[in-house]
Structures are given as C-alpha cells and as structure tokens.
Design a protein around this motif. Sequence first.
Motif, PDB file in Angstrom:
ATOM      1  N   ALA B   2      54.936  66.154  36.862  1.00 27.29           N
ATOM      2  CA  ALA B   2      54.244  65.636  35.478  1.00 27.29           C
ATOM      3  C   ALA B   2      54.485  66.755  34.393  1.00 27.29           C
ATOM      4  O   ALA B   2      54.358  67.916  34.785  1.00 27.29           O
ATOM      5  N   ASP B   3      54.582  66.296  33.240  1.00 35.12           N
ATOM      6  CA  ASP B   3      54.494  67.218  32.209  1.00 35.12           C
ATOM      7  C   ASP B   3      53.007  67.708  31.725  1.00 35.12           C
ATOM      8  O   ASP B   3      52.794  68.228  30.720  1.00 35.12           O
ATOM      9  N   SER B   4      52.075  67.130  32.303  1.00 37.23           N
ATOM     10  CA  SER B   4      50.711  67.736  31.926  1.00 37.23           C
ATOM     11  C   SER B   4      49.875  67.796  33.305  1.00 37.23           C
ATOM     12  O   SER B   4      50.037  67.067  34.278  1.00 37.23           O
ATOM     13  N   LEU B   5      49.036  68.813  33.366  1.00 33.64           N
ATOM     14  CA  LEU B   5      48.175  69.085  34.547  1.00 33.64           C
ATOM     15  C   LEU B   5      46.798  68.586  34.457  1.00 33.64           C
ATOM     16  O   LEU B   5      46.111  68.986  33.509  1.00 33.64           O
ATOM     17  N   SER B   6      46.413  67.882  35.408  1.00 32.52           N
ATOM     18  CA  SER B   6      45.147  67.110  35.378  1.00 32.52           C
ATOM     19  C   SER B   6      44.439  68.177  36.233  1.00 32.52           C
ATOM     20  O   SER B   6      44.457  68.785  37.204  1.00 32.52           O
ATOM     21  N   ILE B   7      43.338  68.892  35.551  1.00 30.05           N
ATOM     22  CA  ILE B   7      42.188  69.793  35.874  1.00 30.05           C
ATOM     23  C   ILE B   7      40.774  69.313  36.277  1.00 30.05           C
ATOM     24  O   ILE B   7      40.356  68.584  35.621  1.00 30.05           O
ATOM     25  N   GLY B   8      40.300  69.891  37.203  1.00 33.23           N
ATOM     26  CA  GLY B   8      38.984  69.875  37.567  1.00 33.23           C
ATOM     27  C   GLY B   8      38.321  71.171  37.679  1.00 33.23           C
ATOM     28  O   GLY B   8      38.843  72.334  38.038  1.00 33.23           O
ATOM     29  N   ILE B   9      36.976  71.309  36.999  1.00 35.45           N
ATOM     30  CA  ILE B   9      36.210  72.664  36.850  1.00 35.45           C
ATOM     31  C   ILE B   9      35.312  72.426  37.743  1.00 35.45           C
ATOM     32  O   ILE B   9      34.213  71.766  37.800  1.00 35.45           O
ATOM     33  N   LEU B  10      35.185  73.535  38.745  1.00 33.81           N
ATOM     34  CA  LEU B  10      34.116  73.795  39.427  1.00 33.81           C
ATOM     35  C   LEU B  10      32.916  74.982  38.895  1.00 33.81           C
ATOM     36  O   LEU B  10      33.450  76.120  38.989  1.00 33.81           O
ATOM     37  N   GLY B  11      31.832  74.690  38.337  1.00 33.11           N
ATOM     38  CA  GLY B  11      31.111  75.484  37.719  1.00 33.11           C
ATOM     39  C   GLY B  11      31.031  75.575  36.306  1.00 33.11           C
ATOM     40  O   GLY B  11      32.017  75.614  35.697  1.00 33.11           O
TER      41      GLY B  11
END
Lengths: 340, 340, 340, 340
Positions: B2-11
Amino acid sequence: MADSLSIGILGAGRIGKIHAENIARFIPQASLKGVVDSNLNAEQERWAKGLGAGIVSRDPRDIFDNPAIQGVLICSSTDTHAALTIAAAEAGKHIFCEKPIDLTVPRVKAAINAAAKAGVKLQIGFNRRFDHNFRRIREYTLAGEIGEVQIVRISSRDPAPPAPAYAAVSGGIFIDMMIHDFDMARFQAGSEITEVYAIGAALIDPAIGRAGDVDTALVTLKFANGALGVIDNSRKAVYGYDQRVEVFGSRGAAQAENDLPNTVKLSNAGGVTGEKPLYFFLERYKNAFIAEMNAFVEAVLQDKPVPVSGEDGLEDLYAALAATKSLKEKRPVRIDAVRD
Amino acid sequence: MADSLSIGILGAGRIGKIHAENIARFIPQASLKGVVDSNLNAEQERWAKGLGAGIVSRDPRDIFDNPAIQGVLICSSTDTHAALTIAAAEAGKHIFCEKPIDLTVPRVKAAINAAAKAGVKLQIGFNRRFDHNFRRIREYTLAGEIGEVQIVRISSRDPAPPAPAYAAVSGGIFIDMMIHDFDMARFQAGSEITEVYAIGAALIDPAIGRAGDVDTALVTLKFANGALGVIDNSRKAVYGYDQRVEVFGSRGAAQAENDLPNTVKLSNAGGVTGEKPLYFFLERYKNAFIAEMNAFVEAVLQDKPVPVSGEDGLEDLYAALAATKSLKEKRPVRIDAVRD
Amino acid sequence: MADSLSIGILGAGRIGKIHAENIARFIPQASLKGVVDSNLNAEQERWAKGLGAGIVSRDPRDIFDNPAIQGVLICSSTDTHAALTIAAAEAGKHIFCEKPIDLTVPRVKAAINAAAKAGVKLQIGFNRRFDHNFRRIREYTLAGEIGEVQIVRISSRDPAPPAPAYAAVSGGIFIDMMIHDFDMARFQAGSEITEVYAIGAALIDPAIGRAGDVDTALVTLKFANGALGVIDNSRKAVYGYDQRVEVFGSRGAAQAENDLPNTVKLSNAGGVTGEKPLYFFLERYKNAFIAEMNAFVEAVLQDKPVPVSGEDGLEDLYAALAATKSLKEKRPVRIDAVRD
Amino acid sequence: MADSLSIGILGAGRIGKIHAENIARFIPQASLKGVVDSNLNAEQERWAKGLGAGIVSRDPRDIFDNPAIQGVLICSSTDTHAALTIAAAEAGKHIFCEKPIDLTVPRVKAAINAAAKAGVKLQIGFNRRFDHNFRRIREYTLAGEIGEVQIVRISSRDPAPPAPAYAAVSGGIFIDMMIHDFDMARFQAGSEITEVYAIGAALIDPAIGRAGDVDTALVTLKFANGALGVIDNSRKAVYGYDQRVEVFGSRGAAQAENDLPNTVKLSNAGGVTGEKPLYFFLERYKNAFIAEMNAFVEAVLQDKPVPVSGEDGLEDLYAALAATKSLKEKRPVRIDAVRD
C-alpha cells in the motif's frame, strides 16, 4: 632600578628576530643592546646593527660579561637552552627563555635552580597565554563568569607538518607541539594536570609514523581541582592555523574562535564564504609576542613575579612526557609517575 | 504494498506523543491507527482519539493482533523495549523502537534476531542522525569535501540534570546520554569504534556521584578506519542544550554550531548578545523526529534498509558499556572486550 | 630616486603623532626628518626628538626650505591645509594632506592646481580605503565576484558626539564625518556620485540642532554607473564605533562586519555575548593608517599615481556640499549643481 | 463564543493552500470548513476534501451564506480582495485578507468601512510582523533595550524577479514588494511614516524598465516620532532571499540576520563557507504564516484587536503610493500628499 631594561639576545633565528624587532619598536621600557648568534652571518649582522644593537657577535660571553646588560633572551636552538640559562643566571642576568627549557627533566631543574640561586627572573616563552582571545577567557574565569571550571577543550592544529626528520630531534608531537596546549590547559584550568591519556596516529604522513611519531593526537586531562580537559592536535589543517579554546563551567562557558584577516563575507550562489584563520603562529600570535615581552620587562623592572615561570615550563614538560609515555604504553599515566 | 503505512504506537508518554502527532500532521504516507499504553488515562484517551486513532487501549495485543496494522512504534519504558520488539516481530509488524533497545547485550541480540527471523524492519530511534546540521556534515563527508576523516569531535551537554535517582535505572551517563553521541560518532566517522577511554566526575551534583554515576564525562574513541574521536558530556550547561559536532579531515573540516531561536543580536554598552541555543531536545530535534519517522515509513513502504538498524543500536550499546567499564577500571577498553 | 623618503610633518596633534610614529616604526622606506607645529610645546619637542627627528620647530619653512626633505605630511588644523599644501607644492615637496583639503571648493582647487603645476604627488588622508575589510570588498569587486555593482550600503556611526560647538567650525556632519563615507562609497562603487538626497535630525543632542547641524543622517546616492547607494551616520552608537560596508551586485554581495578586540563569546543564562566593536578610529584604523602611509611613500619612490588623489578629495567635498544643500532645501541635489 | 473558529477560504492558490494546511495541522482552535475557488480544478477539490473541508465549491456565497462559518480568509487575486472583503463583512464574517487590500485608496477605504460597519474583525496578511527575528527586535524595543528609535534599516531582496509582465498588474515594486517593508518599518519604528524619497533603476532586467518599473530601489523614510529609515529592495539576490532588519536607538541596536537551513560551516583551502539564506518566503516565513493565523483566530475568539488592521494596510499603501510618486517626480513626497 632603571626605568629601562637593557637586553641582549642569544640566537638570531626566526624567533630571536621577532623579539629583537618587538623590543626595538614596541617596548619603550627596554632597549636592545646586543645580539649574539654562534653562526652569525653578514645579513644578521647588518640587521642587528640596523636595530641599534651595539654588541653584535658570536660569543655569548659578550653579553654575559657586559655589566650594562640586565636581561637576556635565549632564542637559540633547544639543546642550548639549559646551558645558556645556567650561564646567564650565573652572570646575574634576568632570563627570558624560549620554550622548552630542555627535553629532559634534570636539565630543566638545573636551569630553574640556577636562576633561583642567582635570584634572577626566569620567564618561559609560552606566548599563547598572552593571546587576546585566550587571555579574555581567563579573565572571564577570574571574574567568576564561568563559575567552577569543569571542562577545558583545546583544538590546536598547524597548517602544515614539519619535515619528518624533525620528529627525531623535536622530541615528538607532545613535546614539540602539544606542550603549548598543556600550558594553555593549565593556565585556563587554574590547576595542575594530574593525569593524561593519549591516543594518536600518523594519518597525514606515513613518514612521521616511521620516524616513531604521530601527526594527529588526542589527549584527555585530569586536573587537581577536579576539572577535565581534552586537547586535539593535528599537524595539518588545510584551512590554516586552527587555535581554539573553550572553558566550560558551572555558571557559563567561554569560547574563543580563530582570528581572521578580515571580517568580509562573500555571498553568492555557492554559499556565504569568509576568510580562513590567520595562517600560522607568526600572524596569529604577533601581538602575543609583544605582550609577553612587555610582561617580562615589567616583571624585571618592577620586581614582580614572571607570568610564566620555570616551574610552569617544567609542569608542561611533565605533561608532555606523560602523554608520550601514555601513547607508547596505551594506558593513562599520572604526572607523578614522570615527576619522580 | 500500500502507499500508506498503518501504524500503532505502544506507549503514550512524551516521546510517543511526539511521534503520534508527527504522523498525524506531517507524514502523509502513514496513518495512526492505534495507541496503546498500559497506564492509559482519560486525558491520553481523549488525545489519541482526537488524532484519529481507532484503537485506543491498554493492551498491546490490540495492535499486534490487528492485521490492518503494519508498523509499530515502541515508545514505552526501556525495560519493555526488548520484549515488545520480539512480540511485534512475531506478529509480523515492522518496528521502530526508541533507544536503547535494552541495557543488556543478550536482550538486544534477542530483539534483533527476532526481527531478522520475522523478516521485518527494525529501526532504532537515534533521532540525531536526522538533524539538519549533523546530516549536512555527513553529506559533506560523503561528497568528499572532508577527505579522509581524522578527528570527530562532539560536545553534547544537557541544560539540566535528571534526578539523581534516575542514574540507578538509566544505566548511567554513558548508556543513558552519551549513547546518542556514540551513535553520532559512528555515523560521522563512517566506521566502527574499536576502543574507548573514559574519564568523568560528579562536578554538578554530588548526589549523582553517590549514586555511582558521573555528570561530566570525556571519552576518547578510536575508529576502525584509523580516525580518532572525542565526546564531552555535561548534565548541566546553564546556557541550554549544547549540541555541536565537528569532523576534521585531510581536505577540510565541517563544524555544526547550535541552533538558536532567532538570529537577532543586541548591541549595547555591555557587548553584542545573541540568543542561547534552543532549550532542549524537544526544541532542537523537532524536525529530526519528523525526518526519522519519514525515513522509517519510507523504508517499509519501499522495502529499503532502515537508516539506523538494530545492529547500530547494539554497537552503540557496546561503546557505552565499554566506556562504563573504562571509567570504572581507569584504563582504555576495547569494544571487542565487551562484544564477547 | 633614493630608496628612502625623507619626511617632514606639519602638525604634531593626534593624527600627526600617529603618522610620525608609524613612519618611525613601520615604514622602513621612509625616515622622519622633521616635525613642525606652530604651537610646539616641550612635551612635543621631547617626543619628536625621541623619534629621531632632526628638525623640530614652529616654522614650516624649516621643512619647506630643507632640500633634504622630499615629502611633507600636512596634519595641522583644517583651515591651514590649503595654504600649506600650496606652499609645500611651491617648495617642490610631495604632499600627503589630511582630509579635508578645505571646506570650500575654490581653495581645494587651488591646492590641487598648485600640486599639479609643481609636478608633485598629492595624496589625501582618506584612511578607510586602506582598511583590511573594505579593501577586501573592493578586491572581490575587482575580481568580478560581485558582478555589476547595484547597491552600496554603508553604516558609519561614532561612539560619542563631538562638542556641539564643533559643528560650527567643522562644516557639519556631511563635511566633517560623512565625507569619509562618500569617499568609501565612490571607492566601492568604482564610479562618481551624480546625485544625493539627505535627511537628518538632531536626535542625540538638541544643542547640535541649535547649532544648525544634525547628529543622525541618511543619504541616498546615485552613481554614474547606475548603481544606488545609501549611507547612514550617527554621532553616537552606545556600543562603539560601527563601521560596516556592503556591496551588492549581479553576481554576489560582500559584507564587512565590525572588528572586535577578541573572538571570545561568553555563554550563560543571559545569552551568548561577544565584544563590542573596537572603540573608535584610532583602534579600528590603526593598520589602515600605516597602509596609507606606505602607499604614499611607495607612490613617491616608485613614481606611481597616489591611491587617493586631490581630485578624490574634491569629489568627496562636492558630495558633502550637495548633501548639506539637500538637507537644507529638502530635495535631491545633483553633484553638478555644486560642481559649477 | 465557541472555543473553535470555523473558517472558509476564498482562493485555493499558493497562499490559500498554505493557510488551509496550517489551519488543518497547527491551529487547534480553528477548523477548516470550506474552500472556494472560482477556477476550482479536480486536484484542488481532492486536496480540499483531504483536509476535511465540507464545502468545496466555486461560489463564495457557499461560504458567505453558511451561518456555521465565522471567519473567512481572502486569498484570491488582488483585484477581488476589496469586493470579497465587503461581501464577507456584509455577511457578518470576520475577515483575514491577504495584502494588499487593493491598489487604490478608495476601494481600500470602502473595504475597511464595510468591516467597521459590520462590526467584524479585519486583519491584513502582513506575515513578516510574525517572523521570529523581526518580532524579537520589536520586543527588545518595547522592553526599552533600544531606547528611542533613531534609525530603521531594512534590506529586502528576492531571489529571482517575477516575469516583467507582472509589473503592469502588480502596481510596481513599491506596491507589490516594498509594501511589506513599509509595514515592517512602521512596525519597528512604532510610528507612522510621514515622508518618503525613492530612487530606483532597472539594473537586473531591462524589460522591467521597459514595463515602467524598477527592479532595484532605495527609499528613505521619515517617521512621525522623528526617527529616520531606509529600505533597499532588489528583485534578484543570487544568494537567495535576503531579509534583514536593524533598529538603532539611543540605548542600543538590534539586528536580525537571515535564517539559514543549517549552521554548518565548511573550512577548507578556499575559506570558511556556510549556507545561503533560506530560499524564499515559503521557507523563510513558514512559521510566521502559522503565527499570523493563530493571531487572527485568537483575536476573533477572544474579541481582541487584530495585530495588523485594515488601517495598517491603508498606511502601507499610502507609503507605497508616495514612493511610486517620488520615484516618478524625483522629489520627496509627504504621505499627507497621497492621503488626501
């Protein structure tokens, strides 16, 4: 004492000439009476007479034995410094001796002792203490602007390396070059160096490495007052003579940048360009040489302590010897270990 | 991909928030999908939702188990980094982990191995490599303007010390603070550190000394390519965050000065006064945090190597451990000695 | 011609002393033969003899009638410049005359004509052309680095105003002070001024205003080559002598900042503070005074054109008179209007 | 009033886009509700929707008639500013209008009157007042550090000239370009301009001259409080966007230098080279655009005076018109002469 100091100079090489001309031009309270050089040539003779020196010869005794001369400047080659200092002391002359007094501790001590015994002044030619920039930093420290000194950081890089053969006789980079920076570090820290650790390499000229020396060196310092220090030396900065000092403390920091020949900046499509630092020590320390000579003359005429003593020269030598040992043995070396 | 990155943040602490906001505002090719914090409070929840995060919870599994999330940012406390990195790798997520991965070599190695085994990217948060100034120096070096690097000189001083108690958990000044500078030194030298020698003292706060740490430190470095280096650290520069780097080489030298909040100079009877450096890392490295995140997103989306790898983090840790050992044992320490 | 120039000085005030000492110390190709001052006192006499001057008197004829003297320096009060220049020319002496030659055009022309008729050199003391900074800018221009000059911008501010009474005799700010900047502008533009427009006010001291003068002034310039210029003057900059020049052109711009006594910057909680500019013209233009004298001696000995001619002095006076007229009449004034 | 301001933007060109994105990213107290552009294309539509604008159309009435929208930003071409301002005022919207309101005084007055009558805020887009450097100078002045302002000196040079055809529609250099500097001069002097004198020439591009404009200009200013000022403009500085301001007064002077992309200096055999200034206004005033929008939103939400009023815009236009007249008539022009 008279309000003018009569001076004889031993050694009419580059540094001797600088001092002679400074005395003739800029030090109204001193007068140049004699110039002696063991290899005196016709050009030097003409030059010395042009400056008004009455005694121009190849024999130091012409200076030592002349009761009208009160102070001598020892500007001959390093291997003659100690013996001439002792002879001058015995002759009752006040002494300004170029650095280093000698490459060995016993001879340095002998020279110091001779001066002490004779009750004459002995000042060593660590000219950088008289630099307008470095002096200003020290003034800030003494005025309390820096607070307690915590870090002394010195960069000292020459524009071009000496001939590799020079390494053999000079004693190596720490004794020949970094000794100035050890003196500066002690001056700025206001404290004695207790331990050094040195790393170095021959990165500029392999021949320097083959001669057993390094041309690039970093030395860390511990001072008796708890401060830390670091000096970096390079024998070749392509942009010229790089002489910077920084003192960092609990209340502030003072930083001296290089002196430039002018302040002009040229802005064009390639960027904004200013001048390189003044090329080498003759340019950079031109006024410092005058100031150190003024200080010597004043110390003698007013019977005050000299600003850079024989003991200073000895401490600087200890640091240089310890760094040399540290580099060779790849471990930190305490000054006490070379002092004994 | 994909041309967009799905991100999750820990902290969702200070650094997590910075990354989350940067992604939401400045990284068009990434989108913030989730925020997890084991101590999530109402304010954090509101904040995370305001940024558009769909997943807001206290359980990392909400991120790891969500197939729509491709990348995770580990911004929790250091002691959780390694375990979360391993868990994220096992979940097949690309990983951006704040520095340091861990304070111990085996756990760092385990984290690196987990990422390698899973075939996911692992980038470490050494943000200073993305600083506009330090990056410019590196560009000069890569463009040949410096020639062969001979000396790397870094001054890195904080505006205020952490609480003394922090020393115990942080691992000390070399692991907590100077690790950034070891990374910078390796980055600028373009070579690995082979040996370090450290001196240090508690000059700012005796309590730091009693906690077994120092607050002022100087470390010399030898690099595999022959270059020499020196880093100085202070926990307290009264004039603010002092972050300077200099690279000196055979063809020239490049020097980065501090960033200032504005360029104004006030001239009056007291001198010519300009601003202090930007106060601390949030101000100074504001854009570097964005640039490092962009680099991570780009590395994942375009399947390119990350600019700061797990191996970089490991080498930096080696240097920090060796410096710690050097300070304690008062001798130079080879990196190989801590590597084994 | 001989390889040394024998010089007599008329006027042993501040500027005469500077030239005398510079010749004695720094100009090996010149020798100071005589010092004349119509109000010679004992201190001056001692000083002159100390410098080796054989002729020390109150009568200019002692200089003019001495066939051994080849060059004279006219350093007396402005109202005597023209007459002494004419007398010196008639005596066949080469002339260095302090600026301005006179406050009136006819007398300036008479002096120039006398020198021309006698075939002697006539150099005017616009010392700033010899300043290391301003000279460097001109070199950049001549080397093509600036391209075609489009804007010349000069700031020239004194550290402290003269006594208000001085305004009456000095001719006012444009003739007394800004004349230096008109000369600099012409020098940097490489072209003659064709028109000026002046605004000004007595913002520092109302007494200056009551004396019919201003203490703060801005003048725009048009040059024959199409370039534009602006000069600002203030009689009182609390931070010292502010002397900056900028030349902007089609290929770049060069900017000279002030000279400072040292490069040290002190960083503390209040900011980063450097030195004020060198205090006043004696400090700032110390080397420029030597360089201009060297240039005069060289011009005579090698029979080359002087670098600042009587015609230059006349053009500078035109600009100053035009600015004076512009301020009074509140309109732009063409140089041709004062030239005729 | 609500704690968030709903905004509609008229004009989706370069400057409209900047404001739209700034509101979306950086102004938490404002929300972008609508984007209108009379020539809206597909790309703009996609962009506006991506920023969350609910209203995306070609008809300003979609904004004016929407009761949910409280503020409008007029970012369309200059010839539409006055009419749109009047329409927005009549619709009861608070207005931020890009500079200039109009090229003619009557229309500017009509726009100001419409806003006053409607009781809505009207702020003009003189972004430079919000620049970190120039604002800092003003703060120094307001804090008394400068004392009484005596000289304001502004250099403002573009990196590249506009197309010559632009001169015809722009109103010329004083109205198009220097109007920013007139505003800055008034801001820094804290006083109104009473008289201007302009010189100028087409030194960069003869076509600009043929179009009846100049590309290089110098204007002197008199202020009501007695201060003097000077502005220089060039359409082409090869080294980039040159934006410097200096305020000189009875107690000191403050000077703002250009912003640079980084602080690195490269030292080599050619000198010491730093970066050129940031390229143009988008880079240099990036943060100023955010700050001015924040100020507008805050003025509306807290019902405070706007920092740059319609009256400011009118005064700046007067100065520009007077300078245009001065250049043409070759004489100083009082502002009152164009005001009536």
